[in-house]
Design a protein around this motif. Structure first.
Motif, short mmCIF file in Angstrom:
data_model
loop_
_atom_site.label_atom_id
_atom_site.label_comp_id
_atom_site.label_asym_id
_atom_site.label_seq_id
_atom_site.Cartn_x
_atom_site.Cartn_y
_atom_site.Cartn_z
N CYS A 63 -8.21 1.24 -2.10
CA CYS A 63 -7.55 -0.05 -1.87
C CYS A 63 -6.06 0.03 -2.21
O CYS A 63 -5.22 -0.55 -1.50
N MET A 64 -5.74 0.76 -3.27
CA MET A 64 -4.33 0.91 -3.65
C MET A 64 -3.57 1.66 -2.57
O MET A 64 -2.43 1.31 -2.24
N GLY A 65 -4.20 2.70 -1.99
CA GLY A 65 -3.56 3.44 -0.92
C GLY A 65 -3.32 2.58 0.30
O GLY A 65 -2.24 2.64 0.92
N ILE A 66 -4.31 1.74 0.65
CA ILE A 66 -4.15 0.83 1.79
C ILE A 66 -3.03 -0.16 1.52
O ILE A 66 -2.22 -0.48 2.40
N THR A 67 -2.98 -0.66 0.27
CA THR A 67 -1.93 -1.62 -0.10
C THR A 67 -0.55 -1.01 0.04
O THR A 67 0.39 -1.66 0.53
N ILE A 68 -0.41 0.25 -0.38
CA ILE A 68 0.87 0.93 -0.27
C ILE A 68 1.30 1.06 1.19
O ILE A 68 2.47 0.84 1.54
N ILE A 69 0.34 1.37 2.05
CA ILE A 69 0.64 1.52 3.47
C ILE A 69 1.06 0.18 4.08
O ILE A 69 2.03 0.09 4.84
N VAL A 70 0.34 -0.90 3.71
CA VAL A 70 0.62 -2.22 4.28
C VAL A 70 1.94 -2.78 3.78
O VAL A 70 2.77 -3.27 4.56
N LEU A 71 2.16 -2.71 2.47
CA LEU A 71 3.37 -3.30 1.89
C LEU A 71 4.60 -2.41 2.03
O LEU A 71 5.72 -2.88 1.81
N PRO A 122 6.04 1.72 0.97
CA PRO A 122 6.47 2.29 -0.30
C PRO A 122 7.80 1.73 -0.80
O PRO A 122 8.01 1.60 -2.01
N ALA A 123 8.71 1.40 0.12
CA ALA A 123 10.04 0.91 -0.29
C ALA A 123 9.93 -0.41 -1.04
O ALA A 123 10.58 -0.60 -2.09
N ARG A 124 9.13 -1.33 -0.54
CA ARG A 124 8.98 -2.63 -1.20
C ARG A 124 8.28 -2.47 -2.55
O ARG A 124 8.63 -3.14 -3.53
N ILE A 125 7.28 -1.61 -2.59
CA ILE A 125 6.54 -1.41 -3.85
C ILE A 125 7.44 -0.74 -4.89
O ILE A 125 7.46 -1.15 -6.07
N SER A 126 8.17 0.28 -4.47
CA SER A 126 9.05 0.97 -5.42
C SER A 126 10.15 0.05 -5.94
O SER A 126 10.52 0.11 -7.11
N GLN A 127 10.65 -0.85 -5.06
CA GLN A 127 11.66 -1.81 -5.50
C GLN A 127 11.07 -2.78 -6.52
O GLN A 127 11.71 -3.11 -7.53
N PHE A 128 9.84 -3.22 -6.27
CA PHE A 128 9.16 -4.13 -7.20
C PHE A 128 8.98 -3.45 -8.56
O PHE A 128 9.25 -4.06 -9.61
#
Length: 289
Positions: free
Chosen positions: A44-52, A54-60
């Motif tokens: 699920c975490m991998g799917i979330t990374i793909i959907v959101l 990596p740039a948005r997640i890393s910024q968060f």
């Protein structure tokens, strides 16, 4: 990497894969369910990374890390977390070292160093105090452990340092390993722990470079060459960590297996005691002695 080193690496990988599978088979149904839930979580975490993305997640993550760094006692929160993961069966020491660099830059090295020294010392004292009687009863019945204790008692601080800087057993199990060896004194354990500071610095450095690439503002002011340099430093740091860890592990095992002060049988039993520590773990095993 030489063919011999590659073969040795594959052998170790097969050994731990077999060990992991055998442990899984012995688990209660709830334990197996927990394993599958963990696997599902990572999927699920991998799917979330793909959907959101990596740039948005890393910024968060960068924004949260900066918020933590700006908190008055943010450094203390990380130190407490490091102390907590120094007690088995918790894990996450390496991740927290990356976080020190991610949130504080190279200054985070001092947070990681203080937390690591304090956490390992607390774990050493607590485990030895709580399980000393159990340890004595267990060690008298285990040939591998008797061999390891005799080797450590004879070689002293130099061997303790070598085992401490080895990547196996991992951080949290290394703490309980030394707490399990009565011949190891607290001051020896603390001195040996100082020798892992280069590894902590390297992890902190990688974290600081990851932070620079995670922030959109900093990344926007970088040219392609600077981005490539930072990415190369991150990848290079990880490769150096893996290579040095593997090299040190082989040196430690080779040193223990070829000590002239003991018979080959004692050397082999001592080396196996370190290799199989997380499997036998006298202070962690649920079996009462």
């Amino acid at each position: 990497m030489t063919p011999k080193a590659t073969t040795s690496l594959l052998t170790l990988a097969k050994k731990y894969a077999k060990l992991g599978f055998n442990r899984y088979r012995k688990l209660h149904v709830l334990g197996k369910l927990f394993i599958w839930l963990v696997i599902l979580f990572y999927i699920c975490m991998g799917i979330t990374i793909i959907v959101l993305t990596p740039a948005r997640i890393s910024q968060f993550l960068y924004d949260k890390a900066r918020a933590l760094a700006s908190t008055r006692f943010g450094w203390l929160i990380i130190c407490i977390a490091i102390v907590c993961v120094s007690f088995p069966p918790l894990i996450g020491h390496t991740t927290l070292m990356f976080l020190c660099g991610f949130a504080y830059g190279l200054k985070g090295f001092w947070i990681g160093a203080v937390g690591s020294i304090s956490g390992s010392a607390f774990a050493f004292l607590a485990l030895r105090f709580l399980f000393s009687a159990r340890l004595r009863a267990w060690s008298t019945q285990n040939q591998k452990w008797q061999a390891l204790e005799s080797v450590v008692r004879t070689k002293g601080l130099s061997l303790i340092i070598l085992i401490r800087i080895s990547p196996f057993p991992p951080w949290v199990y290394s703490n309980s390993l030394f707490a399990s060896i009565e011949a190891v004194k607290l001051w020896q354990f603390v001195v040996a722990t100082f020798f892992i500071m280069p590894k902590i610095f390297l992890h902190t450095f990688i974290g600081s470079r990851m932070a620079a690439l995670s922030d959109g503002d900093q990344r926007g002011h970088m040219d392609t060459r600077t981005k490539a340099l930072n990415a190369g430093l991150v990848v290079g740091g990880i490769i150096i960590t893996i290579f040095t860890s593997w090299t040190v592990y082989n040196l430690v095992q080779g040193h223990i297996r070829n000590m002239t002060e003991f018979t080959p049988q004692v050397d082999e039993l001592a080396a196996e005691a370190i290799e199989d520590y997380d499997e036998e773990a006298p202070l962690l095993s649920p079996t009462r002695v």
